[in-house]
Design a protein around this motif. Structure first.
Motif, PDB file in Angstrom:
ATOM      1  N   ASP A 219       0.830  -1.213   0.000  1.00  9.70           N
ATOM      2  CA  ASP A 219       0.000   0.000   0.000  1.00  9.70           C
ATOM      3  C   ASP A 219       0.864   1.262   0.000  1.00  9.70           C
ATOM      4  OD1 ASP A 219      -2.528   1.383   0.193  1.00  9.70           O
ATOM      5  OD2 ASP A 219      -2.023   1.813   2.270  1.00  9.70           O
ATOM      6  N   ARG A 393      -4.935  -2.539   3.717  1.00  6.16           N
ATOM      7  CA  ARG A 393      -4.247  -1.314   3.322  1.00  6.16           C
ATOM      8  C   ARG A 393      -4.607  -0.262   4.363  1.00  6.16           C
ATOM      9  NH1 ARG A 393      -8.219   0.315  -1.386  1.00  6.16           N
ATOM     10  NH2 ARG A 393      -9.530   1.819  -0.302  1.00  6.16           N
ATOM     11  N   VAL A 394      -3.914   0.866   4.373  1.00 12.05           N
ATOM     12  CA  VAL A 394      -4.262   1.928   5.308  1.00 12.05           C
ATOM     13  C   VAL A 394      -5.687   2.375   4.980  1.00 12.05           C
ATOM     14  CG1 VAL A 394      -3.719   4.271   6.061  1.00 12.05           C
ATOM     15  CG2 VAL A 394      -1.877   2.661   5.597  1.00 12.05           C
ATOM     16  N   GLY A 395      -6.600   2.207   5.920  1.00  9.17           N
ATOM     17  CA  GLY A 395      -7.987   2.607   5.685  1.00  9.17           C
ATOM     18  C   GLY A 395      -8.949   1.435   5.558  1.00  9.17           C
ATOM     19  N   ARG A 396      -8.409   0.214   5.425  1.00 10.47           N
ATOM     20  CA  ARG A 396      -9.294  -0.944   5.303  1.00 10.47           C
ATOM     21  C   ARG A 396      -8.721  -2.167   6.022  1.00 10.47           C
ATOM     22  NH1 ARG A 396     -11.830  -2.020  -0.670  1.00 10.47           N
ATOM     23  NH2 ARG A 396     -13.208  -0.223  -0.744  1.00 10.47           N
ATOM     24  N   GLU A 421     -13.234  -6.450   3.172  1.00 10.81           N
ATOM     25  CA  GLU A 421     -12.286  -5.395   3.521  1.00 10.81           C
ATOM     26  C   GLU A 421     -13.075  -4.120   3.760  1.00 10.81           C
ATOM     27  OE1 GLU A 421      -8.855  -5.563   0.632  1.00 10.81           O
ATOM     28  OE2 GLU A 421     -10.066  -7.260  -0.015  1.00 10.81           O
ATOM     29  N   LEU A 422     -13.172  -3.722   5.020  1.00 10.74           N
ATOM     30  CA  LEU A 422     -14.075  -2.634   5.398  1.00 10.74           C
ATOM     31  C   LEU A 422     -13.357  -1.498   6.119  1.00 10.74           C
ATOM     32  CD1 LEU A 422     -17.064  -4.767   6.749  1.00 10.74           C
ATOM     33  CD2 LEU A 422     -16.934  -3.584   4.552  1.00 10.74           C
ATOM     34  N   TRP A 423     -13.940  -0.318   5.938  1.00 12.64           N
ATOM     35  CA  TRP A 423     -13.452   0.873   6.644  1.00 12.64           C
ATOM     36  C   TRP A 423     -13.737   0.754   8.138  1.00 12.64           C
ATOM     37  CZ3 TRP A 423     -16.474   5.845   7.648  1.00 12.64           C
ATOM     38  CH2 TRP A 423     -15.641   6.856   8.125  1.00 12.64           C
ATOM     39  N   ILE A 424     -14.913   0.234   8.497  1.00 13.33           N
ATOM     40  CA  ILE A 424     -15.276   0.153   9.918  1.00 13.33           C
ATOM     41  C   ILE A 424     -14.313  -0.768  10.674  1.00 13.33           C
ATOM     42  CG2 ILE A 424     -17.000  -1.716   9.631  1.00 13.33           C
ATOM     43  CD1 ILE A 424     -18.620  -0.327  11.852  1.00 13.33           C
ATOM     44  N   TRP A 426     -11.181  -1.177   9.931  1.00 12.45           N
ATOM     45  CA  TRP A 426      -9.982  -0.353  10.086  1.00 12.45           C
ATOM     46  C   TRP A 426     -10.148   0.627  11.246  1.00 12.45           C
ATOM     47  CZ3 TRP A 426      -5.055   0.695   9.241  1.00 12.45           C
ATOM     48  CH2 TRP A 426      -4.607   2.001   9.400  1.00 12.45           C
ATOM     49  N   LEU A 427     -11.327   1.271  11.327  1.00 10.75           N
ATOM     50  CA  LEU A 427     -11.580   2.219  12.413  1.00 10.75           C
ATOM     51  C   LEU A 427     -11.415   1.511  13.762  1.00 10.75           C
ATOM     52  CD1 LEU A 427     -14.724   4.249  11.227  1.00 10.75           C
ATOM     53  CD2 LEU A 427     -12.312   4.849  11.050  1.00 10.75           C
ATOM     54  N   MET A 428     -11.902   0.279  13.832  1.00 10.59           N
ATOM     55  CA  MET A 428     -11.789  -0.474  15.085  1.00 10.59           C
ATOM     56  C   MET A 428     -10.328  -0.709  15.439  1.00 10.59           C
ATOM     57  SD  MET A 428     -14.723  -3.249  15.089  1.00 10.59           S
ATOM     58  CE  MET A 428     -16.254  -2.760  15.802  1.00 10.59           C
ATOM     59  N   GLU A 430      -7.676   0.938  14.371  1.00 13.95           N
ATOM     60  CA  GLU A 430      -6.866   2.131  14.572  1.00 13.95           C
ATOM     61  C   GLU A 430      -7.255   2.933  15.799  1.00 13.95           C
ATOM     62  OE1 GLU A 430      -6.575   5.578  12.372  1.00 13.95           O
ATOM     63  OE2 GLU A 430      -4.393   5.520  12.347  1.00 13.95           O
TER      64      GLU A 430
ATOM     65  N   THR B  73      -8.316   9.376  11.348  1.00  8.92           N
ATOM     66  CA  THR B  73      -8.180   7.920  11.169  1.00  8.92           C
ATOM     67  C   THR B  73      -7.409   7.553   9.892  1.00  8.92           C
ATOM     68  OG1 THR B  73     -10.295   7.766  10.012  1.00  8.92           O
ATOM     69  CG2 THR B  73     -10.352   7.499  12.400  1.00  8.92           C
ATOM     70  N   HIS B  74      -6.668   8.493   9.324  1.00  7.65           N
ATOM     71  CA  HIS B  74      -5.877   8.229   8.112  1.00  7.65           C
ATOM     72  C   HIS B  74      -6.734   7.577   7.025  1.00  7.65           C
ATOM     73  CE1 HIS B  74      -2.906   7.940  11.507  1.00  7.65           C
ATOM     74  NE2 HIS B  74      -2.279   8.804  10.742  1.00  7.65           N
ATOM     75  N   SER B  75      -7.961   8.042   6.837  1.00  8.04           N
ATOM     76  CA  SER B  75      -8.854   7.391   5.877  1.00  8.04           C
ATOM     77  C   SER B  75      -9.259   8.345   4.760  1.00  8.04           C
ATOM     78  CB  SER B  75     -10.133   6.909   6.584  1.00  8.04           C
ATOM     79  OG  SER B  75      -9.825   6.165   7.723  1.00  8.04           O
ATOM     80  N   GLN B  76      -9.784   7.738   3.705  1.00  9.60           N
ATOM     81  CA  GLN B  76     -10.291   8.511   2.556  1.00  9.60           C
ATOM     82  C   GLN B  76     -11.622   7.911   2.116  1.00  9.60           C
ATOM     83  OE1 GLN B  76      -7.301   7.978  -0.452  1.00  9.60           O
ATOM     84  NE2 GLN B  76      -5.655   8.727   0.863  1.00  9.60           N
ATOM     85  N   ASP B  79     -11.826   4.297   0.863  1.00 10.30           N
ATOM     86  CA  ASP B  79     -11.737   3.177   1.798  1.00 10.30           C
ATOM     87  C   ASP B  79     -13.097   2.565   2.119  1.00 10.30           C
ATOM     88  OD1 ASP B  79      -8.968   3.422   2.026  1.00 10.30           O
ATOM     89  OD2 ASP B  79      -9.171   5.001   3.520  1.00 10.30           O
ATOM     90  N   LEU B  80     -14.177   3.234   1.750  1.00  6.55           N
ATOM     91  CA  LEU B  80     -15.509   2.685   2.023  1.00  6.55           C
ATOM     92  C   LEU B  80     -15.647   1.379   1.251  1.00  6.55           C
ATOM     93  CD1 LEU B  80     -17.585   5.971   1.771  1.00  6.55           C
ATOM     94  CD2 LEU B  80     -16.767   4.831   3.818  1.00  6.55           C
ATOM     95  N   GLY B  81     -15.921   0.274   2.012  1.00  5.71           N
ATOM     96  CA  GLY B  81     -15.884  -1.027   1.356  1.00  5.71           C
ATOM     97  C   GLY B  81     -17.211  -1.748   1.300  1.00  5.71           C
ATOM     98  N   GLY B  82     -18.180  -1.358   2.101  1.00  6.29           N
ATOM     99  CA  GLY B  82     -19.453  -2.076   2.109  1.00  6.29           C
ATOM    100  C   GLY B  82     -20.555  -1.219   2.703  1.00  6.29           C
ATOM    101  N   ASP B  85     -20.062   0.576   5.992  1.00  3.04           N
ATOM    102  CA  ASP B  85     -19.176   1.742   5.941  1.00  3.04           C
ATOM    103  C   ASP B  85     -19.949   2.998   5.547  1.00  3.04           C
ATOM    104  OD1 ASP B  85     -17.117   0.103   6.627  1.00  3.04           O
ATOM    105  OD2 ASP B  85     -16.283  -0.063   4.608  1.00  3.04           O
ATOM    106  N   VAL B  88     -21.948   4.142   8.512  1.00  2.00           N
ATOM    107  CA  VAL B  88     -21.104   4.857   9.479  1.00  2.00           C
ATOM    108  C   VAL B  88     -20.835   6.272   8.977  1.00  2.00           C
ATOM    109  CG1 VAL B  88     -18.797   4.934  10.536  1.00  2.00           C
ATOM    110  CG2 VAL B  88     -20.032   2.769  10.406  1.00  2.00           C
TER     111      VAL B  88
END
Lengths: 445, 120
Positions: A219, A393-396, A421-424, A426-428, A430, B73-76, B79-82, B85, B88
Motif C-alpha cells: 500500500d 491497506r491503510v484505511g481498510r 475489507e471494510l473501513w469500519i 480499520w476504524l476499530m 486504529e 483515522t488516516h482514511s479517505q 476506503d468505504l468497502g461495504g 461503511d 457509518v
C-alpha cells in the motif's frame, strides 16, 4: 498494603468501598443486567502471577477485585508495558514509537506485591518460584503469564543492532525497532527493489501480522506511485498463508490481486546483511533470496524459565518442542499440576496468541481460581477465540475472528462481514482497539 | 469483542481524540446544548427565519464532520468497502449536520435580539 485493605473491608465502608459504590452505581445504570459486581470472597491464598504483560496484569486486576485478603504477587522485571497490537501501526509510520509504551506500574492494582525481577526457576512439586534475584516465593496457586520468547538468536547472521540498517526491519522486536523498520520501509518504497516477507514455523503471536505488514508495504508503494519498481515476495512457512482455511483462501485472493508473489514451505534460517540475502530451509534444501527490505520474524518459543527450568512444558505432542505450558485448552489448567494455570502467549493451546484471546482467557482462569477458593464449580470455558483485524491497506481491514475449530465467530454477525475489507474494521483497529485493550488491563472488559 | 458497554464506548472515544480534545468537545457540546435550550425557553418559540439559516449550515456541518473523522483515522472516501461503511459515514455526516444546525441557531439567537426577529 494487603492488610490495610482487609481491615478496611471488615469494618464499616472504607474509602475504596465508597468510591466503588459510586463507580458501581454509575456503571449499573449504564450496563446491561447481570453486570453487578459479585461480593468479594475472603481468602488468604497466596497467588503468584509470573508476568505483568496483558494477561498477567488483567488477571491481577480481576483477582484483586474478586478476592479479599489474598496475597497476590506479580513477578516481572519490565518497567515498560507494551501495547503490542500497536507495533504494526508504528511499523507503517502511522503512529510514533511511544504509542505502544506505558509504565507497568500504571496498570497494576493497589494491594498486590510487584517484584521487579524475572522468574528463574519453577518447582511445581514444592510449589515454589525462585526469582532471578534469588528470592523464593511459595504459592498456593501459580499463574504462568510470562509471554513468549522471540528467539532472534536462532536466525544466523541477525543481531538487533542491524534493525534499521541494510533494509532490515523487525516489527515484532519492540516499539523502537518497529519505528526503525518504518524508516527502512519508507526508504525502500521510495527507492524500489525486492521486499521479502515470511513467518516462522513455530507457534506465534498474531499470525496475521506478517501478512498485514506485507500488504502495508504494498500500500505504501502504491500511494507513492512506486509500486512498479517494487517486487514483493511472501515466503509462507507451510502450504498455506493462514491457519484458518476460509481465511487462507481470502488472503490468497488478496495477495493475488495486489500482485504479491507467494512461495510455500520456506522457513527462514539465516540472513546476510552485507549481501542482503536471506536463506530458507525448504523441502528441496536451502534456498537463498535477495532482499532490499525485509521484516525479520524469528521463531517464537516458551521462555527459558518454563522451557528449561520447570516441569510445566508439554512432554509430548506438537507443542512439546518449543516448551509451551501443558494446559487444558478449555480450562487453561495444568494437566499434571492442578494448582498451576497458564494464560496468554505461554499457554500450550492450539490457537490464541493475541491480545483479544487474552481478553477471553483471563476470565476463564479467574473463574477457575475463584471457584477453587470458594469451593464451587467453575463455569467459564475458553473455546480458542482469536481475533485479528487483518489490515489490507491503510484505511481498510478484515475483522477476522475464529475459534479452535477454525469456525469464524464474528462479534457483529450480519453487520460487519469478517471476510470483507471494510473501513469500519480499520476504524476499530486504529482507534477502538487500544481503548478496549486498556480497559481489559484494568479488568473492565 | 465480548460486550460493548457504555463504559467501553466512553474509553474508546477518549482514546480516539485524546483526553484533552475529547473533554473539550464534550464541554463544547454541553455548552451549545445548554445555550440552545436557553434560547428556546427564552423565546418560547422556534424562529423559522433563524431556522432557515440553521438548515443552510447543515451540509457544511456534515462535510466538516466527515473530513474531521477521516483526518484522525488516516482514511479517505475510497476506503468505504461495504454498506456498513456507508452507514457509518452517513451517521457521522448526520451528527455533523445536526450539530451545525443547533450551533448556528443558538449563535443567531444569542446575537440577534428577539425583538429584531419579531419585527422582520
Amino acid at each position: 498494603m494487603s492488610h490495610d485493605r482487609t481491615d478496611d473491608r471488615t469494618g464499616a465502608l472504607g474509602r475504596r468501598d465508597v468510591l466503588g459504590l459510586f463507580g458501581g452505581a454509575t456503571a449499573l445504570t449504564l450496563l446491561a443486567p447481570g453486570e453487578a459486581p459479585a461480593q468479594p470472597i475472603r481468602s488468604s491464598a497466596r497467588i503468584v502471577i509470573l508476568g505483568a504483560g496483558a494477561a498477567g496484569t488483567a488477571l491481577a486486576n480481576r483477582l484483586s477485585e474478586r478476592l479479599d485478603g489474598a496475597q497476590i504477587t506479580i513477578v516481572d522485571p519490565r518497567v515498560r508495558h507494551y501495547y503490542q497490537p500497536g507495533f504494526t501501526l508504528i511499523g507503517a509510520g502511522l503512529k510514533p514509537a511511544n504509542y505502544s509504551v506505558s509504565a507497568t506500574s500504571d496498570w497494576l492494582p493497589r494491594g498486590i506485591a510487584w517484584i521487579e525481577e524475572g522468574a528463574a526457576e519453577i518447582d511445581a512439586t514444592a510449589k515454589t518460584v525462585t526469582t532471578t534475584g534469588g528470592q523464593s516465593l511459595d504459592y498456593d496457586y501459580l499463574v504462568v503469564a510470562t509471554g513468549l520468547k522471540l528467539d532472534f538468536d536462532a536466525i544466523e547472521g541477525f543481531s538487533m543492532d542491524l534493525v534499521g540498517t541494510n533494509g532490515i526491519g523487525a516489527v515484532y522486536a519492540g516499539p523502537e525497532q518497529a519505528a526503525a523498520s518504518w524508516a527502512e520501509m519508507d526508504r525502500f518504497t521510495s527507492e524500489g527493489g525486492q521486499a521479502l516477507f515470511y513467518r516462522p514455523a513455530t507457534g506465534m503471536k498474531c499470525a496475521g501480522a506478517p501478512l498485514k505488514y506485507t500488504l502495508l508495504t504494498d500500500d505504501t508503494a502504491r500511494r507513492k506511485g512506486t509500486r512498479d519498481n517494487v517486487r514483493i515476495t511472501y515466503a509462507a512457512h507451510s502450504g498455506s498463508l493462514f491457519g484458518v482455511p476460509i481465511v487462507n483462501e481470502k488472503v490468497r485472493m488478496v495477495f493475488e490481486r495486489q500482485e504479491i508473489d507467494v512461495v510455500h514451505n520456506h522457513v527462514l534460517r539465516a540472513i546476510d546483511p552485507g549481501a542482503k540475502t536471506a536463506t530458507f530451509d525448504t523441502p528441496e534444501g536451502q534456498e537463498t533470496y535477495d532482499f532490499d527490505f525485509t521484516n525479520v520474524i524469528p521463531p517464537m518459543r516458551a521462555p527459558d524459565v518454563v522451557r528449561f527450568n520447570s516441569d510445566l512444558s508439554w512432554q509430548d505432542g506438537p507443542l512439546a518442542a518449543d516448551g509451551w505450558a501443558e494446559v487444558d485448552k478449555h480450562t487453561l489448567r495444568h494437566g499434571r499440576y492442578p494448582e498451576v494455570f497458564a494464560v496468554g502467549d505461554i499457554a500450550g493451546v492450539p490457537k490464541g496468541k493475541t491480545a483479544a484471546s487474552v481478553k477471553w482467557q483471563v476470565p476463564v482462569v479467574e473463574d477457575q481460581i475463584v471457584s477453587l477458593i470458594a469451593g464451587t464449580e467453575p463455569t467459564e470455558r475458553y473455546d480458542g477465540y482469536t481475533s485479528c483485524p487483518l489490515i489490507t491497506r491503510v484505511g481498510r481491514a478484515m475483522l477476522i475472528e475464529f475459534d479452535y475449530n477454525n469456525n469464524l465467530v464474528p462479534s457483529f454477525p450480519g453487520v460487519i462481514a469478517p471476510l470483507e475489507e471494510l473501513w469500519i474494521s480499520w476504524l476499530m483497529k486504529e482507534v477502538a482497539l487500544k481503548a478496549t485493550y486498556n480497559a481489559m488491563l484494568r479488568g473492565k472488559a | 469483542m465480548q460486550e460493548l458497554t457504555f463504559e467501553t464506548m466512553f474509553a474508546v472515544f477518549q482514546e480516539m481524540f485524546g483526553a484533552g480534545l475529547f473533554w473539550a468537545m464534550v464541554i463544547a457540546a454541553l455548552v451549545v446544548t445548554m445555550a440552545y435550550l436557553y434560547v428556546l425557553i427564552r423565546d418560547r418559540a422556534v424562529s423559522w427565519r433563524k431556522f432557515l439559516w440553521a438548515q443552510l449550515s447543515m451540509p457544511v456541518g456534515a462535510v466538516v464532520a466527515v473530513i474531521f473523522v477521516q483526518r484522525i483515522t488516516h482514511s479517505q472516501f475510497r476506503d468505504l468497502g461495504g454498506p456498513i461503511d456507508w452507514l457509518v459515514l452517513l451517521g457521522v455526516a448526520a451528527l455533523g449536520a445536526v450539530g451545525a444546525a443547533i450551533l448556528v441557531y443558538t449563535v443567531e439567537s444569542l446575537i440577534w435580539r428577539r425583538s429584531h426577529d419579531e419585527v422582520s
